[in-house]
Every structure is written in C-alpha cells, then in structure tokens.
Scaffold this motif. Structure first.
Motif, PDB file in Angstrom:
ATOM      1  N   SER A  37       0.826  -1.214   0.000  1.00  0.00           N
ATOM      2  CA  SER A  37       0.000   0.000   0.000  1.00  0.00           C
ATOM      3  C   SER A  37       0.856   1.258   0.000  1.00  0.00           C
ATOM      4  O   SER A  37       0.550   2.238  -0.670  1.00  0.00           O
ATOM      5  N   ILE A  38       1.953   1.229   0.748  1.00  0.00           N
ATOM      6  CA  ILE A  38       2.873   2.362   0.759  1.00  0.00           C
ATOM      7  C   ILE A  38       3.493   2.537  -0.625  1.00  0.00           C
ATOM      8  O   ILE A  38       3.613   3.661  -1.131  1.00  0.00           O
ATOM      9  N   VAL A  72      15.070   4.585   9.617  1.00  0.00           N
ATOM     10  CA  VAL A  72      13.782   3.896   9.769  1.00  0.00           C
ATOM     11  C   VAL A  72      13.990   2.545  10.441  1.00  0.00           C
ATOM     12  O   VAL A  72      14.927   1.818  10.129  1.00  0.00           O
ATOM     13  N   GLY A  73      13.111   2.217  11.360  1.00  0.00           N
ATOM     14  CA  GLY A  73      13.180   0.932  12.042  1.00  0.00           C
ATOM     15  C   GLY A  73      11.803   0.475  12.479  1.00  0.00           C
ATOM     16  O   GLY A  73      10.805   1.168  12.273  1.00  0.00           O
ATOM     17  N   PRO A  74      11.727  -0.702  13.103  1.00  0.00           N
ATOM     18  CA  PRO A  74      10.439  -1.265  13.509  1.00  0.00           C
ATOM     19  C   PRO A  74       9.647  -0.385  14.479  1.00  0.00           C
ATOM     20  O   PRO A  74       8.427  -0.481  14.535  1.00  0.00           O
ATOM     21  N   ALA A  75      10.301   0.474  15.230  1.00  0.00           N
ATOM     22  CA  ALA A  75       9.601   1.313  16.204  1.00  0.00           C
ATOM     23  C   ALA A  75       8.931   2.531  15.575  1.00  0.00           C
ATOM     24  O   ALA A  75       8.138   3.202  16.227  1.00  0.00           O
ATOM     25  N   TRP A  76       9.230   2.825  14.315  1.00  0.00           N
ATOM     26  CA  TRP A  76       8.657   3.999  13.653  1.00  0.00           C
ATOM     27  C   TRP A  76       7.171   3.784  13.396  1.00  0.00           C
ATOM     28  O   TRP A  76       6.756   2.699  12.968  1.00  0.00           O
ATOM     29  N   VAL A  80       4.328   7.609   9.473  1.00  0.00           N
ATOM     30  CA  VAL A  80       5.567   8.353   9.224  1.00  0.00           C
ATOM     31  C   VAL A  80       6.387   7.652   8.148  1.00  0.00           C
ATOM     32  O   VAL A  80       6.930   8.291   7.240  1.00  0.00           O
ATOM     33  N   VAL A  81       6.462   6.324   8.218  1.00  0.00           N
ATOM     34  CA  VAL A  81       7.181   5.553   7.196  1.00  0.00           C
ATOM     35  C   VAL A  81       6.542   5.774   5.835  1.00  0.00           C
ATOM     36  O   VAL A  81       7.233   5.977   4.835  1.00  0.00           O
TER      37      VAL A  81
END
Length: 132
Positions: A37-38, A72-76, A80-81
């Motif tokens: 989707s992104i 960018v990482g899993p906590a973002w 925002v990504v």
C-alpha cells in the motif's frame, strides 16, 4: 541539464520501486499488504503544468527522504514511514542500491547514494531553469 536531472531521478525512482517493499518487510517489520500500500501511494503523478519547480522541490524531498530511510526501524509509526517513502523514486540506481546492500549488509549506504543523486538532479534542474 534536464537530461542529467532525469537520469538522477529515474535512478531513484526505479531503486525505490524495486526495493521499497523488501526494505519495509525485511528491515522495518511492516506487513506485506501495508508495504504494498505504501508503494502504491508513492505513485502520485504531477499535474502542475510547470515541471521545473516541481523537479527542484522533488529533488529536495527525495534527498531528505532517502537520508531519513537510514534511520527507519520497527519502532517507527507506519504513517511516518509511509510519508517518507511517498516522497522519494533506472539504470544506475537499481544496481547501485543492490550492490551497496550486499557490500554493507543493509540499505543505508545505497539510500545515502540516492540522496546525493537527488541533490545532483535538483541542482541540474535548477540550472536548466536558469538557462536562456
């Protein structure tokens, strides 16, 4: 000048289109459907009628977005990504990003190179606009 800018931008576009979903799934931990989707959201076309200012603005946005990918990482948060990747973007970029991934064990170095390409493309578009 515009051909040089186009070379830079097309390298970024193909690289982002080729690696965005893989990066989001493998390194950020986003689900495949969300990553797709992104990618789909990044396909927004320009409709302003004057390409030069758009290209210059896109160069700045792409440079910033490519540079931000390094962090960018899993906590973002997923929104925002999505914003970062929808602001990004043929021949040189794809293999460069692939080589950098293999050589450095991740996508960071390749996206830094794409950020530099975006700045170069923006400078070329700016110079082309100023030419008579």
């Amino acid at each position: 000048m515009l051909a040089g800018a186009s070379l830079c931008f097309s390298a970024i576009q193909l690289s982002v289109m080729s690696f965005m979903v893989v990066l989001l799934v493998e390194e950020v931990g986003v689900g495949l459907l969300a990553a797709g989707s992104i990618l789909a959201a990044s396909q927004v076309a320009d409709r302003t009628g004057d390409a030069s200012p758009v290209l210059i603005l896109l160069a700045a946005i792409m440079a910033g977005a490519c540079a931000m990918v390094v962090t960018v990482g899993p906590a973002w948060p997923l929104p925002v990504v999505a914003v970062i990747f929808t602001c990004l973007g043929v021949v040189v970029g794809h293999p460069t990003l692939s080589f950098a991934h293999d050589a450095f064990g991740g996508y960071a170095a390749g996206f830094i190179a794409l950020a530099v390409a975006a700045l170069l493309g923006g400078a070329l578009a700016f110079k082309a606009r100023r030419c008579p």
